[in-house]
Structure formats: structure tokens, C-alpha cells
Design a protein around this motif. Structure first.
Motif: not given
Ligand SMILES: [Fe+2]
Ligand SMILES: O=C(O)CCC(=O)C(=O)O
Length: 152
Positions: A73, A75, A132
Motif C-alpha cells: 500500500h 500511506d 510498501h
Molecule cells: Fe504503511
């Protein structure tokens, strides 16, 4: 600071992330306040050095039980681009590579990179850019995850 999620929470998307979290609030404990004061120094340093215009910080504890993971994903939310810099502080004493649980970074155009969640290690990256994931571990995995935000 207004925020929808407070206190302890289980993920709303257990298929995506398997951690349990607890949001930090100023005044919760001396240790939390010391941590928030250090993050405030980091905020000021990042703004001075990189002119990022970071204004706020939000942070939660994260606990991943053995086998728990967080799928790939970014952030930053689609509807809210205020999260600018992600910071993860790892709290795992005596962590060995064979315990797994790496933060796997997928930087665009570069080879992927695994960061082992060794105690006192800090990972810092741009929230909007860095794809990540968290790989499963064989033991409990603890961290403090936070985001420096620009005002939405
Ligand atoms: Fe994350
Ligand atoms: O704990 C980590 O290594 C990363 C956690 C993460 O990606 C997140 O909470 O958004």
C-alpha cells in the motif's frame, strides 16, 4: 487535533492489514510525551532541511501477532493528501532476520528493499510515493507508526 480513530482499534480491513493499533495522545504518559517531543524536533528539522511544510503529527502503536501482515500500500489516502512523511520506530529487542516481519519497500524504478524491524531502528519515507508492505513474522512485532501531515 480532530481525528476519527482514537484509542485502541482493530483494523477495519483485516484482509489488508492484520495489526492491532492504539493511537497516541499527548499527556498519556511521560514516555509518550518524550516520544512526541522527539518527533516534534524531527518535524522542525525536516521542514528546515527539506521545506516540506509539515504541520502536525499523528501516531499509533502497532502490534502484529505472529503471521500478521499488511499488504502492499501507500500511506496517503485517496481523499486526503495531508499525510506527507511516514515514520516507523521499531520496538523489537533481539530481532533476527530469520524472525521475518520485514518492512518491504518498493521504490519506483529501483530494486525492492527489506528493512528488518530491529529495535530502535527508524524508517522514514514519503507517504505519497513509497509503495510498501509488512511481511509476516514468527514472533510478536511492535512498532510506533506515525505521519507528519500538512494541514488538509
Ligand atoms: Fe504503511
Ligand atoms: O510497521 C511497518 O513496518 C509499516 C507499517 C505500515 O506500513 C503502516 O502502518 O502503514
Amino acid at each position: 487535533m480532530a481525528r476519527v480513530s482514537q484509542g485502541a482499534a482493530r483494523s477495519l480491513r483485516p484482509d489488508v492489514r492484520g495489526d492491532q493499533i492504539h493511537w497516541l495522545e499527548a499527556g498519556q504518559s511521560e514516555a509518550c510525551d518524550r516520544y512526541l517531543a522527539i518527533m516534534e524536533m524531527l518535524r522542525i528539522a525536516l521542514n528546515r532541511g527539506l521545506c516540506l511544510g509539515l504541520e502536525e503529527y499523528e501516531s499509533h502503536f502497532a502490534f502484529y501477532a505472529p503471521g500478521a501482515s499488511y499488504l502492499r500500500h501507500r500511506d496517503q489516502f485517496r481523499h486526503d493528501d495531508s499525510r506527507t512523511v511516514s515514520v516507523i520506530v521499531y520496538l523489537n529487542a533481539d530481532w533476527l532476520p530469520e524472525h521475518g516481519g520485514a518492512l518491504r519497500l518498493h521504490p519506483e524504478g529501483l530494486a525492492m528493499r527489506d528493512i528488518s524491524p530491529v529495535g530502535s531502528r527508524i524508517a522514514v519515507f514519503l507517504s505519497a510515493d513509497m509503495l510498501h508492505e509488512v511481511l509476516p513474522a514468527t514472533r510478536d512485532r511492535l512498532s510506533l507508526t506515525g505521519w507528519f501531515r500538512r494541514r488538509a
